[in-house]
Write an enzyme that holds these catalytic residues in place. Structure first.
Site, short mmCIF file in Angstrom:
data_model
loop_
_atom_site.label_atom_id
_atom_site.label_comp_id
_atom_site.label_asym_id
_atom_site.label_seq_id
_atom_site.Cartn_x
_atom_site.Cartn_y
_atom_site.Cartn_z
N GLU A 148 34.36 14.08 -5.30
CA GLU A 148 34.91 12.94 -4.49
C GLU A 148 35.55 11.72 -4.76
OE1 GLU A 148 34.09 12.23 -1.68
OE2 GLU A 148 32.15 13.43 -0.80
N SER A 204 -27.90 -10.70 -4.82
CA SER A 204 -28.62 -10.39 -5.96
C SER A 204 -27.35 -10.89 -7.09
CB SER A 204 -29.48 -9.51 -6.45
OG SER A 204 -30.16 -9.64 -5.55
#
Length: 681
Positions: free
Chosen positions: A83, A344
């Protein structure tokens, strides 16, 4: 069209040359720059820094923060070579590149290469301006020159790596590597790097999931060019051409959605949240919860919490089988943090408190018999009674009456205080705790209950669980003695495990709340503690749901998902009294309670009909009566007057009792009596 592009390119070059000679510093210095701090996705990471969850930014894009140091160096070399090979030498505008582009265009009759630098591309990305209009190009050049004065090359490259488009709503190289390759950009193959270089040039046309051939061709052109430079060996470039391109887009990490949402809500401005979770274990338990719902009725949810009880760190927290609301399961509701009845599962704490107070020992005998506390008459789950048995057996069988007898001695308020010392915030349905708390008559969360069992695992010392790395370490407080904690743990480790699970590996307890609304299983080994809850988020019953049948197998499977083997439970503390019932001190051999001296013997006669306070219509008929226990023969009296004597049967009819209030009594052969008051009409 070609002529227009050549004209635009020529104007760019002339402008660039003029700019270099005539435009002063003041024109560049007065440039108004767009915001340079990008809005990036909020990240939630696990204890090792792995991504758990990522959120999109405000406009719905995936844009993750990244620095050049976090990106594969080969990709950076390929990007700059392809680029902007003079990136580190120009001041934002590469005039030589523009002249070269103009010459190539004139020679070929079309635009062959552009003159935009990476800095100019950053300017375009920051302002989201177009690429082809003259005005846009001029603006990009001005912004690029200003950027180069205010930022370092590394900062400019970071902006490109954060904003570059990679198809759809994916921006930035980190989002791209996660979406297309399922990994971070720290290590990339040449083929992956080339694709990432090619995609931003035309992110729509080259999307791999939609145009794989176009993406492959663009990638190969990048490989062909960089393969002739120092950025990549020629042989590596040729080999990379044969690598496949991704054909589908991967999902971004979405683990622990409930805790991630909580972390984000606590500090919305924080970019990165670090949790104590383990991503691998979290994923395994989320799959386990999802699999567990197969075969369950619609709207039934599953929640799991697993923690290290030595450090107090939560390693996995699953609030539902799936975040989406499917089959009415309301997956968005975090059931690890919802108040539910524990059934329980509070019983072990009651027994531990009883051991601490010298009320009982694991080998103490306790009578499982009908009892009443005012208007409260607890019943066992199956409605039957076992008579006299050891406390160990009473807890393992999860009987209701023995634990209520013990809590009546301890006091419900003391149980609530013990829970608060363990770091819980129990929610009572009324103003004052009653005996029903022992059977689940209180609201707690799954995380709370897991923390309570972590206290048992830690020898009775509470270590509040935490899930966020910024949570301060809470002070440790003792809830019960280490001997009592070990005794309860030893009892629970003797419970029969689910089919196929190893015996003795866990100390665990199951529970089912009233009406089958909640099914629980909680347990621990020498290192980890876990809790499982199953039910409907809206609190409606799940007929047939029992903690032992549904939740316990998931609990044991959760422990099997740990990488390490189950840590052994600790040995008993030296002060632990380990003897048989016969060797216990006399007061501990049988539990009697504070009112034992005033209560009749367990085998004394009991009038079971008529009940005390009953109102009966018998007219002129005899009054039917029935006695249980006691030794015959029996003497029956009405208002102190003998009616029948020498009766050996336990049922009789008492004649001649007048209407109105009467007291009916029975006396057995040992002189023990029972009486009731009735009204006869």
């Amino acid at each position: 069209m070609r002529a227009d592009r050549l004209c635009i390119l020529a104007v760019f070059c002339l402008f660039a040359l003029a700019l270099g000679r005539d435009v002063g510093d003041d024109w560049v210095a007065r440039t108004e720059l767009p915001p340079l701090v990008p809005d990036t996705s909020t990240e939630v990471r696990d204890r090792d820094g792995k991504l758990l969850r990522v959120y999109t930014v405000a406009d719905g894009r995936w844009r993750l923060a990244v620095t050049p140091a976090q990106v594969d160096s080969t990709f950076l070399d390929m990007l700059i070579t392809f680029e902007d090979k003079r990136f580190y030498r120009h001041n934002g505008v590469d005039y030589r590149a523009m002249i070269r582009a103009l010459a190539q265009a004139a020679w070929n009759g079309e635009v062959v290469s552009g003159g935009s630098t990476l800095t100019m591309q950053v300017a375009r990305l920051l302002e989201e301006s177009g690429t082809g209009r003259l005005k846009s190009k001029l603006r990009q050049m001005r912004v690029a020159l200003a950027l180069e004065r205010r930022l370092t090359k590394s900062q400019i490259l970071e902006l490109y790596l954060t904003h570059a488009p990679y198809g759809g709503n994916i921006e930035g190289v980190r989002a791209a590597t996660l979406a297309w390759f399922g990994k971070e950009p720290t290590r990339l193959t040449p083929a992956e790097s080339a694709l990432l270089v090619a995609l931003p040039q035309s992110p729509v046309a080259r999307r791999p999931d939609r145009n794989s051939e176009t993406a492959r061709d663009a990638r190969n052109r990048v490989l062909a060019r960089v393969g002739r430079t120092d950025a990549l060996e020629k042989e590596d470039a040729l080999a990379a051409r044969f690598d496949p391109v991704p054909h589908s887009r991967r999902s971004f990490p979405a683990l622990a959605p409930h805790l991630s949402d909580r972390a984000r809500a606590l500090n919305p401005a924080q970019a990165i949240h670090h949790l104590t979770l383990n991503a691998e274990l979290q994923a395994k338990l989320e799959h386990l919860a999802s699999d567990a719902t197969r075969g369950l009725p619609d709207a039934v949810s599953v929640a799991i919490v697993l923690a290290d009880h030595h450090t107090g760190e939560i390693l996995a927290s699953v609030g539902s089988p799936g975040y989406a609301a499917r089959n009415g399961r309301q997956g968005f509701v975090d059931m690890t943090n919802a108040l539910r009845s524990p059934g329980s599962t509070l019983k072990p704490v009651v027994y531990a408190l009883a051991f601490d107070r010298g009320l009982a020992h694991p080998q103490t005998l306790i009578n499982d018999r009908p009892v009443a506390f005012g208007g409260y008459a607890p019943q066992n789950f199956d409605g039957s009674f076992r008579g006299e048995l050891t406390v160990t057996d009473a807890l393992r069988q999860s009987l209701n009456i023995p634990v209520v007898l013990l809590l009546d001695e301890i006091g419900p308020a003391h149980l609530m205080e013990a829970m608060r010392r363990a770091g819980l915030s129990p929610n009572l349905p009324g103003d004052q705790a009653g005996l029903a708390v022992a059977l689940g008559g209180v609201g707690v969360t799954l995380t709370d209950m897991t923390q309570l069992y972590a206290t048992l695992a830690q020898g009775g010392v509470a270590r509040p669980l935490r899930w966020h790395d910024q949570e301060p370490a809470a002070p440790r407080r003792r809830m019960i003695s280490r001997a009592s904690a070990w005794q309860v743990s030893d009892i629970l480790s003797g419970l029969a495990p689910p089919a196929g699970a190893p015996r003795g590996a866990l100390a665990y307890k199951t529970g089912t709340s009233y009406g089958h609304r909640d099914a629980w299983a909680l347990g621990f080994d020498g290192r980890h503690v876990a809790g499982v809850w199953i039910g409907r988020p809206d609190g409606t019953p799940v007929p047939g749901a029992f903690g032992g049948d549904l939740a316990a197998p998931i609990l044991f499977e959760a422990f099997q998902r740990l990488r390490t083997e189950a840590a052994p439970l600790p040995p008993p503390p030296p002060e632990t009294l380990m003897v048989s019932t016969a060797e216990l001190p006399l007061p501990l051999r049988r539990f009697k309670g504070r009112n034992a001296a005033f209560e009749p013997a367990s085998d004394a006669p009991k009038l079971i009909f008529p009940p005390d306070g009953a109102r009966l219509e018998i007219g002129a008929a005899a009054l039917p009566v029935k006695v249980r226990d006691g030794k015959p023969p029996f003497t029956w009296l009405a208002n102190g007057v003998p009616i029948l004597t020498g009766v050996r049967r336990r049922e009789a009819d008492l004649p001649g009792i007048s209407t109105g209030f009467s007291q009916v009594s029975v006396i057995d052969a040992k002189g023990r009596a029972a009486r009731v008051s009735v009204r006869l009409d």
